[in-house]
Structures are given as C-alpha cells and as structure tokens.
Motif scaffolding. Structure first.
Motif, short mmCIF file in Angstrom:
data_model
loop_
_atom_site.label_atom_id
_atom_site.label_comp_id
_atom_site.label_asym_id
_atom_site.label_seq_id
_atom_site.Cartn_x
_atom_site.Cartn_y
_atom_site.Cartn_z
N ASN A 83 0.81 -1.22 0.00
CA ASN A 83 0.00 0.00 0.00
C ASN A 83 0.85 1.27 0.00
OD1 ASN A 83 -2.37 -1.52 0.05
ND2 ASN A 83 -2.44 -1.55 2.29
N ASN A 84 2.15 1.12 -0.31
CA ASN A 84 3.06 2.26 -0.43
C ASN A 84 3.18 3.06 0.88
OD1 ASN A 84 3.62 1.74 -3.17
ND2 ASN A 84 1.75 2.81 -3.79
N ILE A 85 3.09 2.37 2.01
CA ILE A 85 3.32 2.98 3.31
C ILE A 85 4.76 2.69 3.71
CG2 ILE A 85 2.60 3.12 5.72
CD1 ILE A 85 0.45 4.06 3.82
N GLU A 86 5.58 3.73 3.74
CA GLU A 86 6.99 3.54 4.06
C GLU A 86 7.14 3.20 5.55
OE1 GLU A 86 9.64 3.45 2.20
OE2 GLU A 86 8.52 3.80 0.34
N PRO A 87 7.73 2.05 5.87
CA PRO A 87 7.91 1.69 7.29
C PRO A 87 8.96 2.57 7.95
CG PRO A 87 8.96 0.08 5.87
CD PRO A 87 8.24 1.02 4.96
N ASP A 88 8.81 2.79 9.24
CA ASP A 88 9.81 3.54 10.00
C ASP A 88 10.48 2.61 10.99
OD1 ASP A 88 7.77 3.12 11.76
OD2 ASP A 88 7.39 5.24 12.20
N SER A 89 11.35 3.17 11.83
CA SER A 89 12.10 2.33 12.76
C SER A 89 11.19 1.70 13.82
CB SER A 89 13.18 3.19 13.45
OG SER A 89 12.59 4.26 14.14
N ILE A 90 10.09 2.37 14.17
CA ILE A 90 9.19 1.82 15.19
C ILE A 90 8.47 0.58 14.66
CG2 ILE A 90 7.21 2.32 16.67
CD1 ILE A 90 7.98 5.25 16.55
N ALA A 91 8.00 0.65 13.41
CA ALA A 91 7.33 -0.51 12.81
C ALA A 91 8.30 -1.68 12.65
CB ALA A 91 6.73 -0.12 11.46
N CYS A 92 9.52 -1.39 12.22
CA CYS A 92 10.52 -2.45 12.06
C CYS A 92 10.88 -3.06 13.41
CB CYS A 92 11.76 -1.89 11.37
SG CYS A 92 11.50 -1.38 9.66
N SER A 93 10.95 -2.23 14.44
CA SER A 93 11.25 -2.75 15.78
C SER A 93 10.14 -3.68 16.26
CB SER A 93 11.42 -1.57 16.75
OG SER A 93 11.52 -2.02 18.07
N ALA A 94 8.88 -3.31 16.00
CA ALA A 94 7.76 -4.18 16.40
C ALA A 94 7.82 -5.51 15.67
CB ALA A 94 6.44 -3.47 16.11
N LEU A 95 8.16 -5.49 14.38
CA LEU A 95 8.28 -6.74 13.62
C LEU A 95 9.42 -7.59 14.16
CD1 LEU A 95 7.29 -8.45 11.22
CD2 LEU A 95 8.88 -7.18 9.77
N MET A 96 10.56 -6.96 14.46
CA MET A 96 11.69 -7.71 15.01
C MET A 96 11.33 -8.37 16.34
SD MET A 96 14.98 -5.24 14.33
CE MET A 96 15.79 -5.13 12.73
N ARG A 97 10.60 -7.63 17.18
CA ARG A 97 10.21 -8.19 18.47
C ARG A 97 9.30 -9.40 18.28
NH1 ARG A 97 8.27 -3.88 20.42
NH2 ARG A 97 10.30 -3.09 21.10
N ALA A 98 8.41 -9.32 17.29
CA ALA A 98 7.53 -10.45 17.00
C ALA A 98 8.34 -11.66 16.55
CB ALA A 98 6.51 -10.06 15.93
N PHE A 99 9.37 -11.44 15.73
CA PHE A 99 10.21 -12.55 15.28
C PHE A 99 10.99 -13.16 16.45
CE2 PHE A 99 10.37 -10.68 10.77
CZ PHE A 99 9.42 -11.58 10.32
N ASN A 100 11.53 -12.32 17.33
CA ASN A 100 12.28 -12.85 18.47
C ASN A 100 11.38 -13.65 19.40
OD1 ASN A 100 14.96 -12.08 17.98
ND2 ASN A 100 14.61 -10.01 18.76
N LYS A 101 10.15 -13.12 19.64
CA LYS A 101 9.23 -13.85 20.51
C LYS A 101 8.76 -15.14 19.86
CE LYS A 101 7.26 -10.22 23.41
NZ LYS A 101 6.00 -9.57 23.86
N THR A 139 16.63 4.75 9.78
CA THR A 139 17.51 4.98 10.93
C THR A 139 17.37 3.86 11.96
OG1 THR A 139 17.22 7.35 10.60
CG2 THR A 139 18.15 6.65 12.71
N PHE A 140 18.51 3.41 12.48
CA PHE A 140 18.54 2.38 13.51
C PHE A 140 18.38 3.07 14.88
CE2 PHE A 140 19.84 -0.02 10.05
CZ PHE A 140 19.99 -1.36 10.37
N SER A 141 17.36 2.66 15.60
CA SER A 141 17.12 3.23 16.94
C SER A 141 17.63 2.25 18.00
CB SER A 141 15.63 3.49 17.13
OG SER A 141 14.89 2.29 17.05
N ASP A 142 17.49 2.67 19.28
CA ASP A 142 17.92 1.81 20.39
C ASP A 142 17.16 0.48 20.40
OD1 ASP A 142 19.66 3.69 21.14
OD2 ASP A 142 18.82 4.10 23.12
N SER A 143 15.85 0.56 20.14
CA SER A 143 15.05 -0.66 20.17
C SER A 143 15.46 -1.61 19.05
CB SER A 143 13.57 -0.31 20.06
OG SER A 143 13.31 0.43 18.89
N ILE A 144 15.85 -1.07 17.90
CA ILE A 144 16.32 -1.91 16.78
C ILE A 144 17.61 -2.63 17.19
CG2 ILE A 144 17.24 -1.87 14.43
CD1 ILE A 144 14.26 -1.48 14.46
N PHE A 145 18.55 -1.86 17.72
CA PHE A 145 19.81 -2.47 18.16
C PHE A 145 19.57 -3.53 19.24
CE2 PHE A 145 21.92 1.57 16.63
CZ PHE A 145 22.60 0.95 15.60
#
Length: 856
Positions: free
Chosen positions: A646-664, A684-690
């Motif tokens: 849908n052409n919605i550019e993901p940001d670091s918060i959305a990527c962090s939420a997806l990463m957390r889902a994968f880890n869990k 941009t890589f945020s603290d939650s991403i790292f």
C-alpha cells in the motif's frame, strides 16, 4: 423717390436729390449661399492620453505611463491669457505635469501654491482630468486638497464624474463615512446621482463588508428611478458575497435575471467568490461545473477561485492538474501572480517545502513580479517548518526588491523563530515591528505567546498576554486556546485553571476548539478527572464535541492506561455518528491489544479499511504491536508486507515491532533480514532496533554479527542507552569473550557514556566466571573512583572465590590485594576529607581490618 429693381438679386437703395441723408453709403452687403463658417476649436484631442515608456535593460525594469496634456495657455479665454502673459510665475504645465508636481509635495505642504501657478486652472474642462489623474495614483490626502481647491475656483462647476471618482477613491481607502458625505454633498451642489454614483457607493460599502448598507443604497437607487446596470448588480452581489452571505448573493442574482439583466463572466466569478468566502467549497465546484456545461469560458480569476476551493477540500492533485493546464501553450487562461501564490500555499499545506521554492522560482522565470502576498506565502511555508534562516532570507529579499514588509511578513518571521526554538529572536522581530510603525495584531501576539510557551517559558507567555491587553487588543478565543496549549506543554495544571478563569472573567465563551485545548492540556499533565469534568461541562453548555475532542480523549486515556474509558468514548463517538479519524482507530487498536483482545483489534482494523479511511504508518504499527502481544509472527510479517504493498513507508518503530515479533516467535534469523531491509531503505537504527538485533545474535550465538553490530554502533555510543550497552557487555561476557568485553567497556567510557551499577556488575560477574580475579579487584577500585558504591556481595564473591577456587597459593594473595585496595580507597578518601563507603567499612570491620584513624 426710391426705385426698386426687381430683377436684381441684391437690393439697392438709391436716394432722391432732396434727401437729407448723405450719398456716401457703405458697399452693399453680399451674401453667398456657399460661405464656410470658421470651425470651432476641437477640445477633445488635448485630453487624449499619450503613452510613453521607459526601459532599463541593465536592471530589467520597465515603466509605461500615460501623459494627458489638457487645455494649455493658447486654449484659455483671451482675458485670462493676457493676465498671465507677462507673469513669470505662471507656468503652462500639462495636466500630468501638475499631478507630478503636486505629488512631489507632502500633503501638509503648500499644494494650493502649485495649483495657483498653473495656467490651465482657467479652463474648466481641465478639472475632471486633473481629478482623474490624481485619484488614479491613490493619494487621498493630495486628492482632497486638490478637490477643495477646485471648489473655490470661480469657474468651477460641480460634475457627477468628479464626485464619482472621489467616492471611489475614499472607498479604496475604506473611508466609508467620507464617501457617504460626498454623496450628500454632490446633491447640495445640485448634482443628481446617476448609476455610476450609486455603483461607487455600493462598491464602497461592499469593500467595508457592510452589505446591509449596500442593499439600502440599492433600494434608494430604485426609489430615485435610476435604472441599475449590470455593474450595479455585480457590485451588490459582491457586497453580499465578500462577507460570506452567499444566500443573499444568490437572491440578488435571481432578482437580476428577473429584471432582464443577464449575468456575465464577472457575475459568475463573483458568485464563485461568494461561495468561497462562505466556505461552501463543494457548491463552488458544482457551480463551476455548471458554468462549463453552459459553454461559459472561464478566465484566470475563475480558475484561481477553483484552485483555492480544491486546496481547502484537500484535492491537491486536481488543483495541480488545473494549474498545469493553465500553463499549456494554447491555454486562454494563463496563470497570474494569484495562481502561483495559491500553488505555493498548496505545497505549504502539504508539507512540500522544496516545491514551494520551485514554484516561486518558476514565477520569476515567467516574468511575473512577486507581490507582498507571494513573499508572505513563501515565508509562511518556511515558518510552518521552523526554517528560520530561509524565512529571514525571504524577508530580506522583500526589502531588497523595494517592497515594504507588512504585518503578515513580520508575524511569519516571528513564527519561524518561535518554531525553531529561538524565542529571543522572536521577541526582537516583535520589537522591530513596532519600530517600523506597524501595530501588532492578535495573530502577532498569539505567535509570540506560542514562541515562549513552546520553549517552556510560561511566565513570559503570560506577560505577553497582559501586554496585549494593555495595548488595547482584546483577547479572543484564539488567545485563550494558545495559552491553554502552552500550559499543557509546560505541565502547569494551576495555570490551566487560571486561564479558564480569565476567559470566564472576560466573558469569552469557549468554543469546541477551546474545550479541546483545555481537555488536552489537562490530559497532558495527568489531570484525568478535571479533563472529564470539563468534557461534561462542554456537553452541558451544548457545545458539540467533534472528532478532535474524542481523538484527544481516546488517545489520552490509552496513554494513561485507561482502556475501558477509551472504549466508552468510542461508543459515544459512534452514537453521535462522528467519523472516526486515523488517530482514533490507532488508539482503539492499541487499547484492544493492551487488553489482549486481538480479535477486536483486527475487527477495528478491518472496519477502518471498509470505511474508506486508509491506514497510516501509526495504525499499521499499532496492529504490529497487537500481533506482537499475541506472539503471532506470521500475521505480523503478512501485515508488514501489506504495508509495503500500500506504499506505506515503514519507520524504525514498525521495524522494531516486527523484530520483536520474530524474536518472541523463535525466528531470530528473520530479525537480521529485517535489518538488511532497513539498510536498503536507509531507515535509521534506533535503540530498540539495536536491542532486538543484539537479542537475535544472542539467540543465534552469532558472534561475528555481534562484533559487526558493535562497530556499527560505536560512533553513537554517547547517545545509545546504557541499558543497550549493558546488554552488549553481557552478551560478550556470556560468550566467554572477556577481552572483547573489556575493550567495549573502555570504548563506552571514552565516548562519554556514564556507566552505572549494572554495567560494573556485568563486568564483575563475567570476570569472576572467567577466573580473572586481578581484573575483578581493579574494577572494584574503578567503581569507587567513579563514585559508585560496590555492594557487599561483590566483595563476598571475590573472597568466596579465593577460598574455594583460587587455591591456597592465591587465596592469601587475593585477600591481601583486597585489603590493600580497600585501605587505599579509605586512605584516599580520608585525605580528601571524605568518608569511606559503608560497604568498604563493613567489609573491613567484618575481617577485623578497620581502624578509627580511617574514620573522618
């Protein structure tokens, strides 16, 4: 005896000898039928305008003017010509030269002295053209003096056209009372008002927004049996429409057609403008489509109004398409300065600042000279994003191009400094406004209040509010809303009550926007009960809440973890059939996910898409958090892919939420794939991403990726949270890489990040697990040097290690090192006049090494 000869065409008189009259008679009078009369002098040619031009190719400037000669010295009566013949002070100027000489003077200087030196004053026909020339220049003070001088001339005769021009001039300067005074004065001078007179007076009241007065004058016109023209109806429609009374404008338009006067393109443009001023933008667009259906060709003014309405409705693409169609080669409606200014405003509202500058440059390239409104639109675009340097550059360009900055220019620059966190410079601009004899208006004061408030300077904001009242500017609901928002940002709940009390004392009734600001301010400072009480008061006073009200309530309740109350407000909102906004959908989805109601969150998300409200990045992120709570990484991954579709550019918060889902969900390898995706998209890589990447590397035991991650994070150690750095230290220590752990610790300290108790605890545990007791003791000393008190367990652990794992050979050495270290710490602090830490003293006392000499 006289004889008459009948055959002769002329009559001859002869006298008898005894006649008493003399025989010497004048020659007989000869009359010829083809005799030519001497033509009368033509006075129309002296009043024909002669155009003259001036071009400066170096500066790129040109000027075109019309010179009117008028009746000169040779055209005035002979008696006046003889009177001024030998007077060197009397000048044979043209009408245009007289106007130029009058305008060179100040209005308080001797204007009549110049006029009395003009020979052309003896020709009455020069007076209308003199008034026409000087009124077209817009100099009202000079025009009044010339008009008063003219009335004192012996050869002056009052004329309708002179009064009409003076009435129009006063209308342009919004001096309506003087325009009406001229209307009654002309009747005293026995000038009967004609259609042009009534048109000028109706237009004057229309400019002042006095549409009822305009209607009364129209009725007087009909009673005076003066037939209204199309211009009369157009002026009357404009008088109604300029104040937003589009219904009255349509009634006048209907009366116009009933009286047999057909509308022209000007009429249609005025009706469109009436819809625009009345905020009836859909009706304006419908009327425009009706115009095209009746084969009425729109002009540039028509398209400008349509573009304005499209921008207000948010149809930016249609407005830009219309603008491009106007710029086509075969277009009959070329864009003007108003068109370009509207497009600049469009891009400003849409947040596309670069396009604003691009349109402005295009306007310059096409040879259009920007006016003050165009510059103000560009400044407002920069100010809305806090771009103070760019706004100041435009402000200086205004003065460089010979224009005078108005109150809007100064207010835009003030707002730019306020939004860029520079309240001191905002105040300087405010003072500069006064130095240049511009009186700050309500918007200027509100911008300065917001500049102080956004930087937490509440006392200064309140002082500006009092200063505004002292300057005679009555605060209105906008001022109250600004102060309420400032109090909410500063977190001062007492001041919110004071502002509401001040509004009540000044009899300012709060509207929906004010209630929204007050409710939001109470919620920002955590005063939930007061916010709800104000909401109930709002409904009690029959002030209808809107979507913003419920958005503030629902989002604030979710932020305060009052999820059931948020869902209750959602039910009220749906009962009132108020359209749900994206923020409401996102907040409700978050409320459902926090309560573990994943099915309800999915239902709300689907309802949002079915209602035609497109989910944004915040909504998708809320749903990702919901699936993260449910530990359903597959749905989270599918939702992330849908977001990209849908052409919605993901940001670091959305990527962090997806990463957390994968880890869990036990998919740490996919976390590293998401990281690669972020690098490709330059996210941009945020603290939650790292943190999620560190956790994934820990689960995968991928130490190479961990080292690479540390190298990537190294430049930003000073801004990364210490908790994340502790996690990295723990990961390296757990993997047995003690040397890498210590190197990372040294880099953390050298970067300026402050190590806390947990940092040293992680180091000590891993050092002890690796059997490096020498480094352990050294780290204990670092803790004391850094002002962090080691725990009793840390000393006990090293002593226990010495007794159990160190062996007899090292046990004594370890204990001796600890004692020496503790004595050194105690002595150092005693020399500095400080007292050793309680842990250090307790340990020394426990093992019998404490001395009173160490106690200060």
């Amino acid at each position: 005896m006289a004889t008459v000869q009948h055959h002769s065409p002329l009559i001859k008189l002869t006298h008898s000898p005894d006649s008493t009259h003399s025989n010497s008679l004048k020659p007989p009078l000869k009359i010829h039928s083809n005799a030519k009369r001497k033509p009368k002098p033509d006075h129309s040619s002296p009043f024909k305008g002669r155009r003259s031009g001036f071009v400066d190719y170096d500066k790129g400037q040109h000027e075109v003017s019309t010179q009117v000669s008028g009746l000169r010295k040779s055209d005035i009566p002979r008696r006046h010509r003889l009177a001024v013949e030998d007077n060197r002070f009397q000048k044979d100027w043209s009408v245009s030269e007289v106007v130029e000489r009058v305008l060179e003077l100040k209005h308080y200087e001797d204007v009549e002295g110049v006029l009395n030196r003009w020979v052309g004053r003896f020709a009455r026909k020069n007076f209308p053209f003199l008034i026409k020339e000087i009124t077209q220049r817009g100099a009202i003070n000079h025009s009044n003096q010339v008009f008063n001088w003219m009335k004192n001339q012996k050869n002056y005769c009052a004329r309708n056209d002179i009064y009409n021009m003076m009435i129009r001039l006063h209308a342009r300067h919004n001096q309506i009372d003087k325009a009406r005074g001229l209307f009654f004065e002309m009747q005293k001078w026995r000038c009967k008002p004609d259609a042009e007179t009534y048109n000028a007076l109706i237009s004057a009241h229309g400019r002042a927004g006095q549409w009822r007065w305009a209607m009364n004058i129209f009725d007087d016109m009909l009673r005076a049996a003066v037939a209204p023209s199309r211009s009369t109806y157009n002026n009357l429609i404009n008088a109604c429409g300029s104040t937003g009374n589009w219904r009255e404008a349509l009634k006048v338009c209907k009366k116009m057609t009933e009286n047999g006067v057909g509308p022209d393109l000007v009429t249609h443009n005025i009706v469109l403008s009436a819809y625009k001023n009345g905020a009836q933008y859909p009706k304006a667009l419908s009327y425009f489509e009706l115009m095209k259906g009746t084969n009425i060709r729109p002009d540039t003014t028509t398209n400008n109004i349509v573009i304005y309405c499209l921008v207000k409705l948010g149809h930016y693409d249609k407005a830009i398409d219309l603008f491009h169609s106007m710029r086509e080669k075969r277009s009959e409606c070329l864009p003007d300065i108003v068109t370009f200014t509207s497009i600049i405003h469009l891009y400003s509202v849409n947040g596309q600042i670069e396009n604003c500058k691009g349109v402005f440059n295009t306007m310059l390239a096409e040879g259009l000279k920007p006016n003050i409104v165009s510059y103000n639109a560009l400044m407002a675009a920069y100010a809305s994003h806090g771009m103070s340097k760019e706004a100041l550059s435009v402000f200086n360009e205004i003065k460089k191009n010979g224009l005078c900055p108005d109150i809007v220019s100064y207010t835009s620059l003030l707002n730019a400094y306020g939004r860029s966190q520079q309240p001191v410079k905002a105040r300087e601009v405010f003072n500069m406004m006064r130095i240049n004899n511009l009186k700050p208006n309500l918007v200027s004061y509100s911008a300065l209040i917001d500049a102080y408030g956004s930087n937490g300077l509440l006392a200064e904001a309140v002082e500006v509010f009092r200063e505004m009242e002292q300057d005679g500017i009555e605060p209105n609901i906008v001022s109250i809303c600004t102060l309420l928002a400032v109090c909410g940002r500063c977190g001062r709940k007492v001041n919110i009550d004071a502002v509401l009390l001040a509004a009540e004392m000044r009899d300012i009734k709060l509207n929906t926007v004010a209630y929204n600001s007050a409710i939001g301010s109470y919620m920002n400072v955590g005063e939930y009960e007061k916010a709800i009480a104000l909401y109930k008061c709002m409904k009690k006073r029959k002030v209808m809440p809107d979507s913003v009200t419920y958005t503030v309530l629902i989002s604030s309740c979710c932020r305060l973890s009052r999820y059931s109350e948020a869902l209750g407000f959602l039910d009220e909102m749906m009962d009132l059939k108020i359209p749900l906004t994206n923020q409401v959908y996102s907040s409700v989805i978050s409320a459902y996910s926090k309560q573990g109601l994943i099915a309800e969150a999915e239902s709300m998300f689907n309802m949002m898409k079915m209602s035609g409200c497109s989910p944004d990045i915040i909504t998708y992120t809320a749903m990702l958090h919901a699936y993260n709570t449910a530990e359903d990484w597959e749905k989270a991954c599918a939702l992330f892919l849908e977001m990209e579709t849908n052409n919605i550019e993901p940001d670091s918060i959305a990527c962090s939420a997806l990463m957390r889902a994968f880890n869990k969900g036990g998919q740490p390898s996919k976390v590293l794939l998401v990281a690669e995706f972020m690098r490709e998209k330059d996210i941009t890589f945020s603290d939650s991403i790292f943190f999620e990447m560190v956790l994934a590397c820990s689960l995968l035991r991928d130490w190479k990726t961990t080292i690479d991650l540390i190298k990537q994070m190294e430049p930003s150690f000073h801004v990364v949270s210490i908790g994340l750095l502790n996690q990295l230290l723990h990961l390296l220590g757990k993997s047995g890489r003690i040397e890498s752990m210590m190197k990372l610790f040294f880099k953390i300290v050298s970067s300026g990040a402050e190590a806390n108790f947990n940092t040293y605890s992680i180091l000590l545990k891993n050092l002890l697990a690796a059997g490096n007791w020498r480094k352990y003791i050294e780290v204990l000393q670092w803790m004391e040097d850094a002002g962090i008190q080691p725990s009793y367990g840390m000393f006990r652990d090293i002593v226990s290690f010495a007794q159990t794992r160190g062996g007899a050979e090292y046990a004594a050495i370890i204990q001796e090192r600890i004692e020496m270290n503790l004595f050194k710490i105690a002595e150092t602090k005693a020399a500095a006049g400080l007292k050793a830490s309680a842990t250090c003293i307790n340990f020394l006392m426990h093992y019998g090494f404490y001395s009173d000499s160490l106690q200060i």
